[in-house]
Design an enzyme around this catalytic site. Structure first.
Site, PDB file in Angstrom:
ATOM      1  N   GLY A  15       0.755  -1.235   0.000  1.00  0.00           N
ATOM      2  CA  GLY A  15       0.000   0.000   0.000  1.00  0.00           C
ATOM      3  C   GLY A  15       0.786   1.286   0.000  1.00  0.00           C
ATOM      4  O   GLY A  15       1.781   1.435  -0.697  1.00  0.00           O
ATOM      5  N   LYS A  22       5.179  -6.518  10.228  1.00  0.00           N
ATOM      6  CA  LYS A  22       4.791  -7.780  10.859  1.00  0.00           C
ATOM      7  C   LYS A  22       4.638  -8.917   9.865  1.00  0.00           C
ATOM      8  O   LYS A  22       4.764 -10.087  10.240  1.00  0.00           O
ATOM      9  CB  LYS A  22       3.471  -7.604  11.611  1.00  0.00           C
ATOM     10  CG  LYS A  22       3.554  -6.715  12.832  1.00  0.00           C
ATOM     11  CD  LYS A  22       2.274  -6.793  13.641  1.00  0.00           C
ATOM     12  CE  LYS A  22       1.066  -6.350  12.847  1.00  0.00           C
ATOM     13  NZ  LYS A  22      -0.193  -6.429  13.624  1.00  0.00           N
ATOM     14  N   ASP A  49       7.449  -6.036  15.149  1.00  0.00           N
ATOM     15  CA  ASP A  49       6.222  -5.366  15.573  1.00  0.00           C
ATOM     16  C   ASP A  49       6.605  -4.041  16.221  1.00  0.00           C
ATOM     17  O   ASP A  49       7.388  -4.008  17.177  1.00  0.00           O
ATOM     18  CB  ASP A  49       5.473  -6.249  16.570  1.00  0.00           C
ATOM     19  CG  ASP A  49       4.061  -5.773  16.832  1.00  0.00           C
ATOM     20  OD1 ASP A  49       3.810  -4.544  16.730  1.00  0.00           O
ATOM     21  OD2 ASP A  49       3.200  -6.618  17.168  1.00  0.00           O
ATOM     22  N   TYR A  62     -10.477   6.156  17.207  1.00  0.00           N
ATOM     23  CA  TYR A  62      -9.572   6.307  16.067  1.00  0.00           C
ATOM     24  C   TYR A  62      -9.042   7.734  15.982  1.00  0.00           C
ATOM     25  O   TYR A  62      -7.859   7.955  15.704  1.00  0.00           O
ATOM     26  CB  TYR A  62     -10.280   5.920  14.772  1.00  0.00           C
ATOM     27  CG  TYR A  62      -9.400   6.019  13.548  1.00  0.00           C
ATOM     28  CD1 TYR A  62      -8.245   5.241  13.433  1.00  0.00           C
ATOM     29  CD2 TYR A  62      -9.708   6.885  12.501  1.00  0.00           C
ATOM     30  CE1 TYR A  62      -7.428   5.322  12.309  1.00  0.00           C
ATOM     31  CE2 TYR A  62      -8.899   6.970  11.370  1.00  0.00           C
ATOM     32  CZ  TYR A  62      -7.760   6.195  11.280  1.00  0.00           C
ATOM     33  OH  TYR A  62      -6.959   6.283  10.174  1.00  0.00           O
TER      34      TYR A  62
END
Length: 299
Positions: free
Chosen positions: A37, A58, A90, A184
């Site tokens: 992406g 990850k 991570d 969020y």
């Protein structure tokens, strides 16, 4: 609605209207996420200049719903002309982040740029949000951004052009954004507060710290996996617009007069690319007319 570490790849038909005036040749970039992406698009664009890219992500094994691994990303980076160091790890784990910083310095001799790309998204209302998802967003978005930036500071201070770029929105305190998806919003604004604070804190070190955010929806796997996602992304642009905008910021070719500073800015992709001479954004679209594109949140 964009999620930086959950985006689909660049569209093969896209023809970029961006003409770079600077280069990242020889620069070493440490990025969180980046196996697909937006992050991967940014990495590949930098690799076209001959940059060194260290990816901490990850995804070491193929994912059932998400294309790409950190190793396939490295292959694309090297095919584009850069050098890649893929690291499975991570951003929530201190040891993984410290190891990535150390590996970057050992392999390439230093770090010039940190890109905080890893991000988790959940737009649920407060009463519907599982606290594990809340913690995930706080840990990846806020703590991960803070941690990666913090641990890379000694290396960035050694660079002659140290920079931190975080994929997070302007700090828009219109209550509607908190009301729409409070958890969020807090997580993304935490990333932006890190930009605001570090830009001020690191002035004395000459390290530039900025944020970048898209004006429109960006085609992401996270959105495609949502109910109705395949329909929603028809009004999106591809990740290449963010790759070009990031390149413009990182090569200082985006002289935005009103900003007054190379640090502490909350840029949008259109703002940066317009300053770099782009007048037609249609090539970045996945096919929808410009007036049918879906605006991104927080703007």
């Amino acid at each position: 609605m964009t999620s930086s570490n959950d985006a689909s790849g660049t569209s093969p038909h896209q023809q970029s209207p961006y003409q770079a005036s600077g280069s990242l040749q020889g620069r070493t970039i440490l990025m969180s996420g980046g196996s697909r992406g937006i992050g991967l698009a940014i990495a590949v664009r930098a690799a076209q200049d001959g940059a060194n890219i260290v990816l901490l992500a990850k995804t070491g094994q193929p994912h059932a719903k998400l294309e790409g691994t950190v190793y396939s990303a490295a292959e694309q980076i090297e095919a584009a002309g850069g050098q890649a160091l893929p690291l499975v790890g991570d951003v929530r784990r201190d040891a993984d982040v410290a190891g990535a910083v150390a590996a970057a310095v050992e392999r390439f001799g230093g770090i010039d740029i940190v890109i905080n790309n890893a991000s988790a998204i959940d737009l649920s209302k407060t009463d519907a949000l599982d606290m594990k998802r809340y913690d995930l967003m706080q840990d990846i978005n806020v703590r991960g951004t803070f941690l990666l930036s913090k641990l890379a500071l000694p290396a960035l201070r050694e660079s002659d052009a140290g920079q931190i770029l975080t994929l997070s929105p302007p700090l828009n305190l219109d209550p509607k954004w908190a009301g729409m998806h409070l958890a969020y919003t807090m997580a993304k604004y935490g990333m932006s507060l890190t930009t605001l604070g570090l830009a001020e804190e690191l002035k004395v070190d000459g390290i530039s710290v900025n944020s970048l955010w898209p004006c429109t929806l960006i085609d992401t796997a996270a959105i495609r996996n949502m109910p109705g996602g395949e329909q929603i992304v028809r009004g999106a642009r591809g990740p290449q617009i963010m790759a070009d905008a990031a390149h413009a910021v990182l090569t200082a070719s985006n002289a935005v007069p009103e900003s007054g500073s190379w640090s502490g800015n909350f840029y949008t992709d259109e703002q940066v690319l317009a300053a770099a001479g782009v007048t037609d954004f249609a090539p970045y679209s996945l096919g929808a007319p410009e007036d049918r594109l879906v605006p991104d949140i927080f703007l």
